[in-house]
Structure formats: structure tokens, C-alpha cells
Motif scaffolding. Structure first.
Motif, PDB file in Angstrom:
ATOM      1  N   GLN A 189       0.834  -1.207   0.000  1.00 35.44           N
ATOM      2  CA  GLN A 189       0.000   0.000   0.000  1.00 35.44           C
ATOM      3  C   GLN A 189       0.863   1.250   0.000  1.00 35.44           C
ATOM      4  O   GLN A 189       0.545   2.234  -0.710  1.00 35.44           O
ATOM      5  N   LEU A 190       1.958   1.240   0.763  1.00 33.59           N
ATOM      6  CA  LEU A 190       2.860   2.394   0.779  1.00 33.59           C
ATOM      7  C   LEU A 190       3.519   2.578  -0.580  1.00 33.59           C
ATOM      8  O   LEU A 190       3.662   3.722  -1.060  1.00 33.59           O
ATOM      9  N   LEU A 191       3.919   1.494  -1.231  1.00 36.25           N
ATOM     10  CA  LEU A 191       4.539   1.601  -2.546  1.00 36.25           C
ATOM     11  C   LEU A 191       3.552   2.171  -3.564  1.00 36.25           C
ATOM     12  O   LEU A 191       3.922   3.031  -4.389  1.00 36.25           O
ATOM     13  N   ASP A 192       2.292   1.751  -3.513  1.00 31.72           N
ATOM     14  CA  ASP A 192       1.293   2.271  -4.448  1.00 31.72           C
ATOM     15  C   ASP A 192       1.106   3.775  -4.240  1.00 31.72           C
ATOM     16  O   ASP A 192       0.947   4.532  -5.218  1.00 31.72           O
ATOM     17  N   ILE A 246      14.601   1.851 -13.938  1.00 28.31           N
ATOM     18  CA  ILE A 246      14.543   0.796 -12.921  1.00 28.31           C
ATOM     19  C   ILE A 246      14.679   1.467 -11.557  1.00 28.31           C
ATOM     20  O   ILE A 246      15.656   2.190 -11.310  1.00 28.31           O
ATOM     21  N   LEU A 247      13.689   1.241 -10.705  1.00 31.25           N
ATOM     22  CA  LEU A 247      13.714   1.727  -9.330  1.00 31.25           C
ATOM     23  C   LEU A 247      14.006   0.541  -8.421  1.00 31.25           C
ATOM     24  O   LEU A 247      13.197  -0.394  -8.337  1.00 31.25           O
ATOM     25  N   VAL A 248      15.157   0.558  -7.760  1.00 31.64           N
ATOM     26  CA  VAL A 248      15.605  -0.562  -6.924  1.00 31.64           C
ATOM     27  C   VAL A 248      15.337  -0.218  -5.472  1.00 31.64           C
ATOM     28  O   VAL A 248      15.769   0.846  -4.980  1.00 31.64           O
ATOM     29  N   LEU A 249      14.639  -1.103  -4.763  1.00 33.06           N
ATOM     30  CA  LEU A 249      14.240  -0.865  -3.381  1.00 33.06           C
ATOM     31  C   LEU A 249      14.920  -1.875  -2.465  1.00 33.06           C
ATOM     32  O   LEU A 249      14.649  -3.077  -2.544  1.00 33.06           O
ATOM     33  N   GLY A 250      15.831  -1.393  -1.622  1.00 27.67           N
ATOM     34  CA  GLY A 250      16.502  -2.263  -0.656  1.00 27.67           C
ATOM     35  C   GLY A 250      17.946  -2.534  -1.023  1.00 27.67           C
ATOM     36  O   GLY A 250      18.345  -2.488  -2.191  1.00 27.67           O
ATOM     37  N   ARG A 251      18.746  -2.836   0.027  1.00 27.01           N
ATOM     38  CA  ARG A 251      20.185  -3.009  -0.167  1.00 27.01           C
ATOM     39  C   ARG A 251      20.518  -4.230  -1.009  1.00 27.01           C
ATOM     40  O   ARG A 251      21.349  -4.173  -1.910  1.00 27.01           O
ATOM     41  N   PHE A 252      19.885  -5.376  -0.718  1.00 24.40           N
ATOM     42  CA  PHE A 252      20.231  -6.596  -1.446  1.00 24.40           C
ATOM     43  C   PHE A 252      19.866  -6.481  -2.919  1.00 24.40           C
ATOM     44  O   PHE A 252      20.606  -6.942  -3.793  1.00 24.40           O
ATOM     45  N   PRO A 290      10.022  -0.189   1.119  1.00 26.52           N
ATOM     46  CA  PRO A 290       8.851   0.296   1.872  1.00 26.52           C
ATOM     47  C   PRO A 290       8.741  -0.301   3.272  1.00 26.52           C
ATOM     48  O   PRO A 290       8.263   0.375   4.197  1.00 26.52           O
ATOM     49  N   ALA A 291       9.162  -1.571   3.455  1.00 25.45           N
ATOM     50  CA  ALA A 291       9.110  -2.156   4.796  1.00 25.45           C
ATOM     51  C   ALA A 291      10.038  -1.413   5.749  1.00 25.45           C
ATOM     52  O   ALA A 291       9.725  -1.250   6.940  1.00 25.45           O
ATOM     53  N   ARG A 295       9.192   1.100   9.297  1.00 23.46           N
ATOM     54  CA  ARG A 295       9.891   1.049  10.589  1.00 23.46           C
ATOM     55  C   ARG A 295      10.619   2.349  10.895  1.00 23.46           C
ATOM     56  O   ARG A 295      10.889   2.658  12.061  1.00 23.46           O
ATOM     57  N   SER A 296      10.975   3.096   9.860  1.00 26.16           N
ATOM     58  CA  SER A 296      11.728   4.352  10.030  1.00 26.16           C
ATOM     59  C   SER A 296      11.025   5.463   9.224  1.00 26.16           C
ATOM     60  O   SER A 296      11.447   5.806   8.115  1.00 26.16           O
ATOM     61  N   PRO A 297       9.944   6.008   9.742  1.00 26.23           N
ATOM     62  CA  PRO A 297       9.184   7.025   8.977  1.00 26.23           C
ATOM     63  C   PRO A 297      10.007   8.264   8.644  1.00 26.23           C
ATOM     64  O   PRO A 297       9.700   8.941   7.648  1.00 26.23           O
ATOM     65  N   ALA A 298      11.057   8.529   9.395  1.00 24.59           N
ATOM     66  CA  ALA A 298      11.851   9.730   9.111  1.00 24.59           C
ATOM     67  C   ALA A 298      12.586   9.639   7.785  1.00 24.59           C
ATOM     68  O   ALA A 298      12.987  10.675   7.230  1.00 24.59           O
ATOM     69  N   GLU A 299      12.767   8.456   7.272  1.00 22.41           N
ATOM     70  CA  GLU A 299      13.470   8.289   6.001  1.00 22.41           C
ATOM     71  C   GLU A 299      12.559   8.467   4.787  1.00 22.41           C
ATOM     72  O   GLU A 299      13.032   8.406   3.646  1.00 22.41           O
ATOM     73  N   LYS A 300      11.266   8.718   4.992  1.00 25.13           N
ATOM     74  CA  LYS A 300      10.351   8.885   3.863  1.00 25.13           C
ATOM     75  C   LYS A 300      10.698  10.115   3.038  1.00 25.13           C
ATOM     76  O   LYS A 300      10.471  10.138   1.822  1.00 25.13           O
ATOM     77  N   ALA A 301      11.248  11.130   3.669  1.00 18.75           N
ATOM     78  CA  ALA A 301      11.620  12.341   2.930  1.00 18.75           C
ATOM     79  C   ALA A 301      12.719  12.028   1.921  1.00 18.75           C
ATOM     80  O   ALA A 301      12.687  12.528   0.779  1.00 18.75           O
ATOM     81  N   ARG A 302      13.679  11.199   2.282  1.00 18.05           N
ATOM     82  CA  ARG A 302      14.741  10.839   1.343  1.00 18.05           C
ATOM     83  C   ARG A 302      14.193   9.954   0.222  1.00 18.05           C
ATOM     84  O   ARG A 302      14.621  10.058  -0.933  1.00 18.05           O
TER      85      ARG A 302
END
Length: 314
Positions: A189-192, A246-252, A290-291, A295-302
Motif C-alpha cells: 500500500q505504501l509503494l502504491d 529501474i527503481l531498486v528498493l533495498g540493499r540486497f 517500503p518495509a 519502521r523508520s518514517p523519518a526516512e520517507k523524505a529521502r
């Protein structure tokens, strides 16, 4: 012509006085009249006392053998009514020895299997010429790593075609494993909402997929061997979908797609280029999962800055 008669060696020569005088004149009296040596009598042989011979029922009868011929040792005949005894082998020194009974049967040779099992085709070779539908079937039936044993559904991906953006995550979670769709639940839902904010929709122009197609137990991080086994599916998806971005989400996901071990903090905020097998270069933007943002809402701005960077590239 017969030899002249000579007196036996044991008898003394007989000469008359005239012959003796004649032998003396010749100087041969002593030589002629020397008595012959007497042969020594052989010692009396000791009387042989017969020794009683002990009979052995198991010993074979002795057979006289001449020097010119050495026949094989005789084998005593068996009683037809008696059960056959185990073969007895007696070895004498390093030679072959004596063997009673039939020789032992040689051990059976191991059967050689000539029909070899078919070789397992690596994932990269199996997906090389697959269409998108064939690729989906291969993902559903994949057993390239141990994650297949605990999955409910393999998550191939979902989205619109033609594809403007390809969104790449790490691995399915619990809800994705149950439904067989990527990014469902709260993170979906957050990604959408994030995509809608820049005018994108997964149903119209965004295709969403993961590097790992099966859920790791307990939502743990994917292992390197699991990423290596599953990443050819993603590479084939990119070749078939031909996305503009391509939008890559996450370190791995970022490390797998860009082939680096850098942290996500050092990878985000700039545009990377991914070169495909056809020679095309696709802009790649790295952002937070998004997961993690839940857990860290402060990072949404970045994360919002990363989305605007991807939109400007369009």
C-alpha cells in the motif's frame, strides 16, 4: 681275446725259489710279493625294528612319485550321502598351497550403469530464450535452491505492459507468499501511494518484481547462493520488459543489480547505468524498501527525493 687270468686281490702270490731269486735280481721282490690291501668289512647294519604306523582317517594315502613326473595330490573320495564340507585351504609359504574342495567363486563385479542421469540445466541457460509466459512457468516450477521446499507460491511479478518503470524488491514476505503477488499488505500500500505521487500505477505502466522469487524462512535476508540461483530470472525479465527506468528498493536488490557491495546510503541520491545484453543502458535509481520506511518514517523524505530523481529522468 680274453684277458689273462689274474689271481684274486685277496690271495697272496705264489712263487718258487727260482722265481724269487729272479725277482730279487730284478729288484722287484718287495713290489711283487707285497701283500694286497685287505678290504675293510662293512659295519654290521643295525637291526630295523618295525614301528607301528598310526592311521589317520583324514590324511590322504601316500603315493610314490618319481623324479620325472609329479602327479597332483590325490583327493579322498567323498561319501555321497554325507553333506559337503566347507572348502579347506592350506597354504604353505608364499606358494599357492594345497586346496581341498572346489575353488571359491569369484566375487560378482559391480554392475556398470551406462545410462547416465540427464544433466541439470543451469537457470541462466534454461531462461536464455524463454518468453515471458514460459519464464513464469519456469519460476513456478523452479527448484534451483532450497527455498522451493518451504514456499507456498513462487512470486513471478505483476504489472502493466508496456513497462515504463521496473520496480525491483528483494524477496517475497509472508503475505506475498500466500497470495503469489509482489508487494501486498502494508508495504504494498505504501509503494502504491509513492508511485501514485509521481503519476505511476502498477496496473498501467509499472511492473513490480523481486530478485528472489520464493520467501526466505522468517523473512531473513537472502543468502548469496540463493541470489545467484534466482537472479537469472530477473535478468531475463529486464531483457523482455525493456523498461525505461529501474527503481531498486533495498540493499540486497541494489547490490545484486549493480554488482557491488556498497551500502544503500552511498548508492542512493544519484543515477546509475545498467548495461543490458543487447547493449542498452537503463538508468537505475536506488531507494529504501517500503518495509524499512514503515519502521523508520523519518526516512520517507529521502525516499521522496529518490522518486523525484527518477521522474526527472523521464
Amino acid at each position: 681275446m680274453t684277458a689273462p687270468h689274474s689271481p684274486p686281490a685277496s690271495a697272496a702270490p705264489r712263487v718258487n725259489p727260482l722265481q724269487r731269486l729272479w725277482l730279487r735280481e730284478l729288484g722287484m721282490e718287495r713290489l711283487w710279493l707285497r701283500p694286497a690291501p685287505q678290504p675293510q668289512a662293512a659295519p654290521a647294519a643295525m637291526p630295523q625294528v618295525p614301528v607301528p604306523k598310526q592311521e589317520s582317517p583324514a590324511a590322504p594315502p601316500q603315493v610314490a612319485v618319481s623324479k620325472q613326473e609329479s602327479p597332483a595330490p590325490a583327493v579322498p573320495a567323498r561319501d555321497a550321502a554325507a553333506p559337503p564340507a566347507a572348502s579347506a585351504v592350506r597354504l604353505a609359504g608364499p606358494g599357492p598351497g594345497l586346496r581341498n574342495g572346489p575353488p571359491p567363486k569369484p566375487a560378482p563385479k559391480a554392475e556398470v550403469v551406462t545410462d547416465a542421469a540427464p544433466a541439470v540445466i543451469p537457470v541462466a541457460e534454461a531462461v536464455k530464450n524463454a518468453t515471458l509466459d514460459e519464464l513464469r512457468e519456469q519460476v513456478v516450477a523452479c527448484t534451483a535452491c532450497g527455498l522451493c521446499g518451504g514456499r507456498r507460491h513462487a512470486v513471478f511479478g505483476h504489472g502493466g505492459q508496456p513497462t515504463r518503470w521496473l520496480v525491483v524488491g528483494e524477496a517475497p514476505g509472508e503475505q506475498e507468499d500466500r497470495q503469489g503477488q509482489p508487494f501486498v499488505g502494508r508495504s504494498g500500500q505504501l509503494l502504491d501511494s509513492m508511485l501514485s505521487a509521481v503519476g505511476m500505477s502498477r496496473e498501467r505502466d509499472v511492473f513490480i518484481a523481486n530478485v528472489i522469487k520464493c520467501r526466505p524462512p522468517g523473512n531473513r535476508n537472502p543468502k548469496p547462493e540463493e541470489i545467484a540461483a534466482c537472479s537469472p530470472y530477473l535478468m531475463r525479465q529486464i531483457a523482455l520488459l525493456k523498461p525505461e527506468r529501474i527503481l531498486v528498493l533495498g540493499r540486497f536488490a541494489a547490490q545484486t543489480l549493480l554488482g557491488t557491495d556498497a551500502t544503500i546510503g552511498s548508492l542512493r541520491g544519484r543515477v546509475h547505468q545498467m548495461k543490458t545484453e543487447e547493449g542498452r543502458e537503463i538508468p537505475v535509481i536506488v531507494s529504501y524498501h517500503p518495509a524499512y520506511l514503515l519502521r523508520s518514517p523519518a526516512e520517507k523524505a529521502r525516499a521522496w527525493q529518490d522518486l523525484k530523481l527518477a521522474s526527472r529522468q523521464l
